[in-house]
Design a protein around this motif. Structure first.
Motif, PDB file in Angstrom:
ATOM      1  N   MET A  17      76.013  90.470  73.473  1.00  0.00           N
ATOM      2  CA  MET A  17      76.279  90.889  74.843  1.00  0.00           C
ATOM      3  C   MET A  17      76.841  92.305  74.891  1.00  0.00           C
ATOM      4  SD  MET A  17      75.434  88.098  76.501  1.00  0.00           S
ATOM      5  CE  MET A  17      76.132  88.224  78.167  1.00  0.00           C
ATOM      6  N   ASP A  18      76.419  93.057  75.908  1.00  0.00           N
ATOM      7  CA  ASP A  18      77.035  94.341  76.222  1.00  0.00           C
ATOM      8  C   ASP A  18      78.181  94.084  77.192  1.00  0.00           C
ATOM      9  OD1 ASP A  18      75.507  96.107  74.681  1.00  0.00           O
ATOM     10  OD2 ASP A  18      73.884  96.074  76.153  1.00  0.00           O
ATOM     11  N   CYS A  19      79.317  94.724  76.954  1.00  0.00           N
ATOM     12  CA  CYS A  19      80.515  94.508  77.748  1.00  0.00           C
ATOM     13  C   CYS A  19      80.896  95.794  78.470  1.00  0.00           C
ATOM     14  CB  CYS A  19      81.674  94.044  76.871  1.00  0.00           C
ATOM     15  SG  CYS A  19      81.260  92.670  75.785  1.00  0.00           S
ATOM     16  N   GLU A  20      81.046  95.707  79.762  1.00  0.00           N
ATOM     17  CA  GLU A  20      81.450  96.856  80.567  1.00  0.00           C
ATOM     18  C   GLU A  20      82.742  96.495  81.293  1.00  0.00           C
ATOM     19  OE1 GLU A  20      81.163 100.700  81.469  1.00  0.00           O
ATOM     20  OE2 GLU A  20      79.484  99.679  80.480  1.00  0.00           O
ATOM     21  N   THR A  21      83.706  97.403  81.273  1.00  0.00           N
ATOM     22  CA  THR A  21      85.013  97.130  81.846  1.00  0.00           C
ATOM     23  C   THR A  21      85.298  98.073  83.006  1.00  0.00           C
ATOM     24  OG1 THR A  21      85.844  96.405  79.693  1.00  0.00           O
ATOM     25  CG2 THR A  21      87.472  96.945  81.363  1.00  0.00           C
ATOM     26  N   LEU A  22      85.698  97.501  84.135  1.00  0.00           N
ATOM     27  CA  LEU A  22      86.130  98.266  85.302  1.00  0.00           C
ATOM     28  C   LEU A  22      87.621  98.007  85.491  1.00  0.00           C
ATOM     29  CD1 LEU A  22      83.187  97.341  87.716  1.00  0.00           C
ATOM     30  CD2 LEU A  22      83.364  99.317  86.203  1.00  0.00           C
ATOM     31  N   VAL A  23      88.421  99.073  85.575  1.00  0.00           N
ATOM     32  CA  VAL A  23      89.880  98.960  85.600  1.00  0.00           C
ATOM     33  C   VAL A  23      90.396  99.315  86.985  1.00  0.00           C
ATOM     34  CG1 VAL A  23      92.031  99.708  84.507  1.00  0.00           C
ATOM     35  CG2 VAL A  23      89.924  99.605  83.160  1.00  0.00           C
ATOM     36  N   THR A  24      91.401  98.562  87.475  1.00  0.00           N
ATOM     37  CA  THR A  24      92.019  98.877  88.759  1.00  0.00           C
ATOM     38  C   THR A  24      92.796 100.188  88.638  1.00  0.00           C
ATOM     39  OG1 THR A  24      93.960  97.540  88.168  1.00  0.00           O
ATOM     40  CG2 THR A  24      92.208  96.454  89.432  1.00  0.00           C
ATOM     41  N   PRO A  25      93.054 100.856  89.756  1.00  0.00           N
ATOM     42  CA  PRO A  25      93.737 102.163  89.695  1.00  0.00           C
ATOM     43  C   PRO A  25      95.074 102.135  88.963  1.00  0.00           C
ATOM     44  CG  PRO A  25      92.763 101.854  91.854  1.00  0.00           C
ATOM     45  CD  PRO A  25      92.591 100.551  91.122  1.00  0.00           C
ATOM     46  N   ASP A  26      95.844 101.033  89.093  1.00  0.00           N
ATOM     47  CA  ASP A  26      97.130 100.966  88.407  1.00  0.00           C
ATOM     48  C   ASP A  26      96.996 100.445  86.983  1.00  0.00           C
ATOM     49  OD1 ASP A  26      96.593  98.290  88.742  1.00  0.00           O
ATOM     50  OD2 ASP A  26      98.428  97.835  89.851  1.00  0.00           O
ATOM     51  N   GLN A  27      95.768 100.161  86.556  1.00  0.00           N
ATOM     52  CA  GLN A  27      95.450  99.685  85.205  1.00  0.00           C
ATOM     53  C   GLN A  27      96.090  98.333  84.891  1.00  0.00           C
ATOM     54  OE1 GLN A  27      96.544 103.532  83.082  1.00  0.00           O
ATOM     55  NE2 GLN A  27      94.491 103.251  82.280  1.00  0.00           N
ATOM     56  N   GLY A  28      96.499  97.591  85.929  1.00  0.00           N
ATOM     57  CA  GLY A  28      97.131  96.294  85.709  1.00  0.00           C
ATOM     58  C   GLY A  28      96.141  95.168  85.508  1.00  0.00           C
ATOM     59  N   GLN A  29      94.945  95.296  86.093  1.00  0.00           N
ATOM     60  CA  GLN A  29      93.917  94.271  85.938  1.00  0.00           C
ATOM     61  C   GLN A  29      92.583  94.955  85.700  1.00  0.00           C
ATOM     62  OE1 GLN A  29      93.821  91.282  89.039  1.00  0.00           O
ATOM     63  NE2 GLN A  29      96.021  90.890  88.901  1.00  0.00           N
ATOM     64  N   LEU A  30      91.668  94.197  85.104  1.00  0.00           N
ATOM     65  CA  LEU A  30      90.338  94.751  84.849  1.00  0.00           C
ATOM     66  C   LEU A  30      89.280  93.683  85.022  1.00  0.00           C
ATOM     67  CD1 LEU A  30      89.438  93.774  81.695  1.00  0.00           C
ATOM     68  CD2 LEU A  30      91.336  95.309  81.177  1.00  0.00           C
ATOM     69  N   LEU A  31      88.096  94.132  85.345  1.00  0.00           N
ATOM     70  CA  LEU A  31      86.941  93.259  85.486  1.00  0.00           C
ATOM     71  C   LEU A  31      86.032  93.493  84.286  1.00  0.00           C
ATOM     72  CD1 LEU A  31      85.234  91.300  87.322  1.00  0.00           C
ATOM     73  CD2 LEU A  31      84.098  93.365  88.182  1.00  0.00           C
ATOM     74  N   LEU A  32      85.783  92.450  83.520  1.00  0.00           N
ATOM     75  CA  LEU A  32      84.922  92.523  82.345  1.00  0.00           C
ATOM     76  C   LEU A  32      83.592  91.863  82.672  1.00  0.00           C
ATOM     77  CD1 LEU A  32      84.473  93.124  79.310  1.00  0.00           C
ATOM     78  CD2 LEU A  32      85.474  90.877  78.823  1.00  0.00           C
ATOM     79  N   VAL A  33      82.512  92.611  82.576  1.00  0.00           N
ATOM     80  CA  VAL A  33      81.172  92.120  82.882  1.00  0.00           C
ATOM     81  C   VAL A  33      80.353  92.117  81.602  1.00  0.00           C
ATOM     82  CG1 VAL A  33      79.110  92.456  84.285  1.00  0.00           C
ATOM     83  CG2 VAL A  33      81.342  93.091  85.201  1.00  0.00           C
ATOM     84  N   LEU A  34      79.703  90.984  81.310  1.00  0.00           N
ATOM     85  CA  LEU A  34      78.923  90.844  80.089  1.00  0.00           C
ATOM     86  C   LEU A  34      77.450  90.644  80.435  1.00  0.00           C
ATOM     87  CD1 LEU A  34      81.755  88.881  79.718  1.00  0.00           C
ATOM     88  CD2 LEU A  34      81.037  89.267  77.381  1.00  0.00           C
ATOM     89  N   THR A  35      76.595  91.470  79.857  1.00  0.00           N
ATOM     90  CA  THR A  35      75.160  91.364  80.105  1.00  0.00           C
ATOM     91  C   THR A  35      74.424  91.256  78.773  1.00  0.00           C
ATOM     92  OG1 THR A  35      75.003  93.782  80.153  1.00  0.00           O
ATOM     93  CG2 THR A  35      75.235  92.653  82.273  1.00  0.00           C
ATOM     94  N   PRO A  36      73.296  90.528  78.724  1.00  0.00           N
ATOM     95  CA  PRO A  36      72.555  90.366  77.471  1.00  0.00           C
ATOM     96  C   PRO A  36      72.125  91.712  76.904  1.00  0.00           C
ATOM     97  CG  PRO A  36      71.788  88.815  79.128  1.00  0.00           C
ATOM     98  CD  PRO A  36      72.691  89.771  79.835  1.00  0.00           C
ATOM     99  N   ALA A  37      72.313  91.871  75.587  1.00  0.00           N
ATOM    100  CA  ALA A  37      72.001  93.140  74.934  1.00  0.00           C
ATOM    101  C   ALA A  37      70.545  93.236  74.514  1.00  0.00           C
ATOM    102  CB  ALA A  37      72.897  93.334  73.715  1.00  0.00           C
ATOM    103  N   ASP A  38      69.826  92.120  74.494  1.00  0.00           N
ATOM    104  CA  ASP A  38      68.426  92.140  74.073  1.00  0.00           C
ATOM    105  C   ASP A  38      67.707  90.914  74.636  1.00  0.00           C
ATOM    106  OD1 ASP A  38      69.221  89.985  72.371  1.00  0.00           O
ATOM    107  OD2 ASP A  38      69.753  91.416  70.806  1.00  0.00           O
ATOM    108  N   ALA A  39      66.401  90.835  74.359  1.00  0.00           N
ATOM    109  CA  ALA A  39      65.586  89.742  74.906  1.00  0.00           C
ATOM    110  C   ALA A  39      66.048  88.387  74.387  1.00  0.00           C
ATOM    111  CB  ALA A  39      64.116  89.973  74.576  1.00  0.00           C
TER     112      ALA A  39
END
Length: 284
Positions: free
Chosen positions: A238-260
């Motif tokens: 899986m590819d993992c992409e992280t989006l962080v809140t402005p205060d860096q207190g919480q984050l959203l981790l999104v996982l998407t398939p890396a290949d077929a």
């Protein structure tokens, strides 16, 4: 406890949420645009009868735990959550406890991501919320842990079963990332007893952690690729992409398939999962 005001607030919040916002399919026979009481009960993990009694002003005082579950199910903002506690006759949790509740906006993003696994994490790696796809991929709900086990970095260095969820060739990299991320949090939250206490307990518990901590590597996790060893479908890359809140207190981790191959295994996992979970059920 303000029963009538609490009942009105809960009813209006329920009616304001569209089923699609919480991952529930909106069928052709639905006569209301909001959620049904049984859907709120399902999302909050409580009985339909109790939801009915709350909305009719006939319930006993709900516990703090039940209020937290309702706040998550109804996607309440921080101000709405505090209002809910006041109406129920409770003092809102302290700031440090509120920080462990996933922000409403991030939870809504979980819902919108649908079949894409996603989690809301604290900056210390606590799983605050996860969608159904993440529950399937991670082979369980990780939101109910307590003590030091709620921190991923602690579980990684003290529980061999957690490290076994990654192939051997990736474990050193994963451990380094966790330690570097904790180092960044420690710098940002200098003097915070929660952070310093966690570090001290990790140093006492794990020689491997002490080795990596001494190297003083720093790095906030933003994007990564990892392989999860799933017990039912095998390795899933899986590819993992992280989006962080402005205060860096919480984050959203999104996982998407890396290949077929990973896409195929995720599809199989969804099919297997649909045989175990009722349609529309989710964990958050």
């Amino acid at each position: 406890m303000q029963r009538e005001q609490l009942a009105d607030f809960l009813r209006r919040r329920r009616e304001a949420i569209r089923p699609a916002e919480v991952g529930i399919h909106d069928g052709p026979r639905r006569r209301t645009s909001g959620l049904r009481r049984e859907e709120v009960a399902m999302l909050a993990g409580m009985s339909v009868d109790y939801v009915v009694r709350l909305e009719q002003g006939r319930s006993s005082q709900p516990s703090i735990q039940l209020l937290g579950a309702l706040a998550r199910a109804l996607r309440l903002s921080e101000d709405e959550r505090a209002h809910l506690f006041h109406l129920a006759g409770h003092r809102p949790p302290p700031a440090e406890e509120m920080a462990r509740l996933a922000r409403a906006g991030l939870v809504r993003l979980l819902d919108l991501l649908g079949d894409t696994p996603a989690l809301v994490l604290s900056d210390l790696g606590e799983v605050l919320a996860q969608n159904r796809a993440a529950v399937l991929l991670m082979n369980g709900d990780h939101t109910g842990m307590d003590g030091d086990r709620r921190y991923l970095v602690y579980r990684w260095f003290t529980d061999p079963a957690v490290r076994a969820t990654h192939p051997p060739e990736e474990r050193e990299h994963q451990g380094r990332q966790l330690v570097a991320d904790l180092r960044a949090v420690a710098g940002r939250r200098s003097g915070d007893p929660v952070v310093t206490g966690l570090i001290e307990r990790l140093q006492a518990a794990s020689a491997d952690f002490r080795r990596l901590w001494a190297e003083h590597e720093v790095g906030v996790r933003r994007a990564d690729r990892k392989t999860l060893m799933h017990p039912r479908v095998g390795p899933v890359r899986m590819d993992c992409e992280t989006l962080v809140t402005p205060d860096q207190g919480q984050l959203l981790l999104v996982l998407t398939p890396a290949d077929a191959e990973a896409r195929d295994r995720m599809e199989l996992l969804r099919v297997l999962g649909s045989q175990e979970f009722p349609t529309g059920q989710m964990t958050s």
